[in-house]
Design an enzyme around this catalytic site. Structure first.
Site: not given
Ligand SMILES: O=C(NCC(=O)N1CCC[C@H]1C(=O)O)OCc1ccccc1
Length: 724
Positions: A480, A561, A694
């Protein structure tokens, strides 16, 4: 597989963007609009091509059947208690969605409280978070559809399971927290993405900005909710409210992205002259006081005694520590449990009057301790195996704590720990048993691999016992590498089936960007140092070859992701090192990711192309912008890319499908449709799921079907066959 006939995708060479004087073409920009017929047609043709290829993957039905068989075992989550009632999620085995049960006392008869499986015929409506009121009479719960991040909130009377009339909509990235009078709860919501017009929520790519904090009065319409906080000057900010265990304060956590940092405001509810009712007529916000008004560190409230608060923080402590402050003297912070030398303090819960249940991570393995809440002194080490602690539930007023545990070879154990006795006793409360799984058939190794800059990278290797390191074993390397996420040991049915029936060696690399060694490890794989993630992952792959586990043409890399970005970036940089790649819901267009839904929150790890210096970080590894023909790059020895499956879904509004669609079109064009007699015979395909997102909330059958598809593709491409 004879080389595939890929559908031609239009290239619009008129789309060229200027980034700080550098012109970047984006010929597949039109793939960014999910509602256009041209995109729907592109998706359909790709899905048909993939299905036609999957039908030739011989192990597909064996995998589907074996995974289904092994996954059909009862599973429980740790229970939580409210009043005299216990609540827990349970799945009998193959139910599409987990079911919420309630029982009066641990001996009481358990009964179904909320079964989301009845809310849709295909199991695509999922029950996300739940929150029980202080009087244990009301259940607030979130429902999501087709895997979207959008949720609606409903409230149920527990005694007769009837729903209150109201539905709260356009909720996303919210928690909800009841006031102790059980009259209502705080929650966060966004403006509706499109007023009026019919929207299949989760298929839109609109940016999520201007989240607001509200309080909902039970039994009223959402339009009556009171606005408690918003910050129009900072549209990226996200708000989370938490009512303290004594019901006296509501804490407001403010985040501006994914970094482990937050502002911390508080409001003393007992000092509101007319309580929250008093705000129904006026429209000014709650009088929050700003305890911490910067984004320098994370502050998570553990407990409070009146105005004396205990926080878990990484302030001047990248491996975290516990500190205390009296709201009346906000400048004086006192450390209760200082930062450890090597171990990362992962969680802390106030339990059993004045004790702390803390968990540490030491070289990616959990340690559990009981400490004194006031002095931080160590009282007991709780005995646990190598593995992961998850789902701790307990309260200060209770001497019993529930602790979930899992590991590579332990499907799941829920311990009930009685802290009232002199020495706490960990008793097995529930054990998840997987029929047909014999742990003695497998072995786990943890190795430390030297990365390009000499950094030692931990990696877990799961294999059948006593394999010979003759380079013959098909191997699956998973990673990851971002967002402070730690890949700690966990049980996986897929992994067991792959190891036993396909002889796969399954490896998990704890590369930089994660949280395995605290905030320094996270930052070492972020922003200008993001390339460290790819170097670490490549080093892990090279180790598996040099140590004799496998060889390039038998090595598959997988990630989701941010892990999908990892896989695609490593493909571009070292195509000769891998035989196959599975990239789930990857972030592939690093120049434009921040324009869609919640992507802007990820600039804490990635940076943003709006800024010149950060554009130069991103353009160097952005998967979409670094696809080039190996036979032109490396000369003769490396002729083609590995076999590639990109996976995405139509309701993924976390990482929108356009990332994978644009990369797919680019790769098929650069390697195949634009080249006569191309050397690229390895397939480059996409699995595009419908009514899926997702990952969260995906029904069991869809999870099994996807696993059968991606791993039978891998087996076919690595040339491995089924072993009974
Ligand atoms: O975006 C994310 N989390 C990061 C995420 O889902 N990412 C980050 C990169 C792509 C994807 C993944 O790796 O699942 O969750 C929403 C959120 C909640 C509270 C504060 C900020 C953001």
């Amino acid at each position: 597989i004879s080389s595939l006939q890929y559908p031609l995708a239009r290239r619009d060479d008129s789309v060229v963007d200027d980034y700080h004087g550098i012109r970047i073409a984006d010929p597949y920009r039109w793939l960014e609009n999910p509602d256009s017929d041209e995109v729907k047609e592109f998706v359909e043709k790709q899905a048909d091509l993939t299905e036609s290829l999957l039908q030739k993957c011989e192990t597909r039905e064996d995998l589907r059947q074996k995974i289904t068989e092994m996954f059909d075992h009862p599973r429980y989550d740790t229970p939580f208690k409210k009043g005299d009632r216990y609540f827990y999620f349970h799945n009998t085995g193959l139910q599409a969605q987990n079911v919420l049960y309630v029982q009066d006392g641990l001996e009481g008869k358990a009964e179904v409280l909320l079964d989301p499986n009845g809310l849709s015929e295909d199991g695509t409506v999922a029950l996300n978070k739940v929150s029980v009121s202080e009087n244990a009479e009301l259940l607030a719960y979130e429902l999501s559809s087709s895997g979207s991040d959008w949720v609606t909130i409903k409230v149920m009377k527990i005694v007769d399971k009837t729903n209150e009339p109201e539905t709260l909509s356009w909720v996303k990235f919210s928690t909800f927290s009841w006031t102790h009078d059980s009259k209502g709860f705080f929650y966060s919501r966004y403006p509706a993405p499109r007023e009026g017009e019919q929207l299949d929520a989760g298929t839109e790519t609109n940016i999520n900005l201007n989240q607001e904090l509200y309080y909902h009065f039970l039994g009223t319409d959402q339009s009556q909710d009171i606005l408690c906080w918003r910050d129009p000057e900072n549209p990226k900010h996200l708000f989370e409210a938490q009512v303290t265990d004594d019901g006296k304060y509501v804490l407001l956590y403010v985040e501006e992205g994914c970094d482990p940092v937050n502002k911390l405001y508080y409001c003393d509810l007992s000092e509101l002259p007319h309580g929250l009712e008093g705000f129904r007529e006026r429209n000014d916000m709650l009088p929050f006081i700003k305890l911490v008004d910067n984004f320098e560190a994370r502050y998570l409230a553990i407990s409070n005694d009146e105005s004396h608060f205990t926080f878990l923080t990484n302030k001047d402590a990248p491996k975290y520590k516990i500190t205390r402050v009296d709201l009346k003297q906000p400048a004086i912070w006192t450390d209760v449990l200082p930062e450890a030398e090597k171990d990362v303090l992962k969680s802390a819960y106030a339990v059993n009057q004045n004790q702390l249940l803390v968990s540490y991570l030491r070289d990616v393995k959990y340690i559990l301790q009981i400490r004194d809440l006031n002095t931080g002194l160590l009282l007991h080490q709780l005995p646990i195996d190598i593995g992961t602690v998850y789902g701790i539930s307990g309260k200060r007023k209770d001497s019993e704590v529930f602790i979930g545990f899992t590991s590579f070879l332990t499907p799941g154990i829920i311990y009930r720990c009685n802290l009232a006795t002199e020495v706490p006793e960990m008793k097995i409360f529930r054990e998840i048993v997987v029929a047909g799984f014999d742990r003695t058939e497998f072995q786990i190794n943890q190795v430390f691999v030297s990365s390009k800059d000499g950094t030692q990278i931990p990696m877990f290797i799961v294999s059948k016992k006593n394999i010979v390191l003759d380079g013959s074993h098909p191997s699956l390397l998973y990673g990851y590498g971002g967002f402070n996420v730690s890949l700690t040991p966990f049980f996986s049915v897929n992994r067991i089936v792959l190891a036993r029936h396909l002889g796969v060696v399954v490896c998990i690399a704890n590369i930089r960007g994660g949280g395995e060694y605290g905030e320094e490890w996270h930052k070492a794989g972020s922003l200008s140092k993001k390339q460290n993630c790819f170097d670490d992952f490549i080093s892990a792959a090279e180790y598996l070859v040099s140590a004799g586990y496998t060889q390039a043409r038998k090595l598959c890399i997988e990630g989701g992701s941010n892990g999908g970005l990892l896989v695609a970036a490593c493909l571009n940089q070292r195509p000769e090192l891998f035989g196959c790649a599975l990239a789930h819901v990857g972030v592939m267009d690093m120049l434009r990711y921040h324009k869609f839904t919640i992507g802007h929150a990820w600039s804490s790890d990635f940076g943003c192309s709006d800024k010149e210096e950060e554009f130069h970080w991103l353009i160097k590894y952005s998967p979409l912008h670094n696809v080039s023909r190996p036979w032109e790059r490396f000369g003769g020895e490396q002729s083609q890319y590995p076999s590639i499956m990109l996976l995405t879904a139509d309701h993924d509004d976390r990482v929108v499908p356009l990332h994978s669609l644009k990369l797919l079109a680019t790769m098929q064009y650069v390697f195949c449709t634009s080249v006569e007699n191309t050397p690229q015979t390895n397939p480059i395909i996409a699995r595009i799921a419908r009514k899926a997102g997702h990952g969260a909330g995906k029904p069991t059958q869809k999870m099994i079907d996807e696993a059968a598809d991606r791993y039978s593709f891998m087996a076919k491409m690595l040339g491995i066959s089924w072993m009974n």
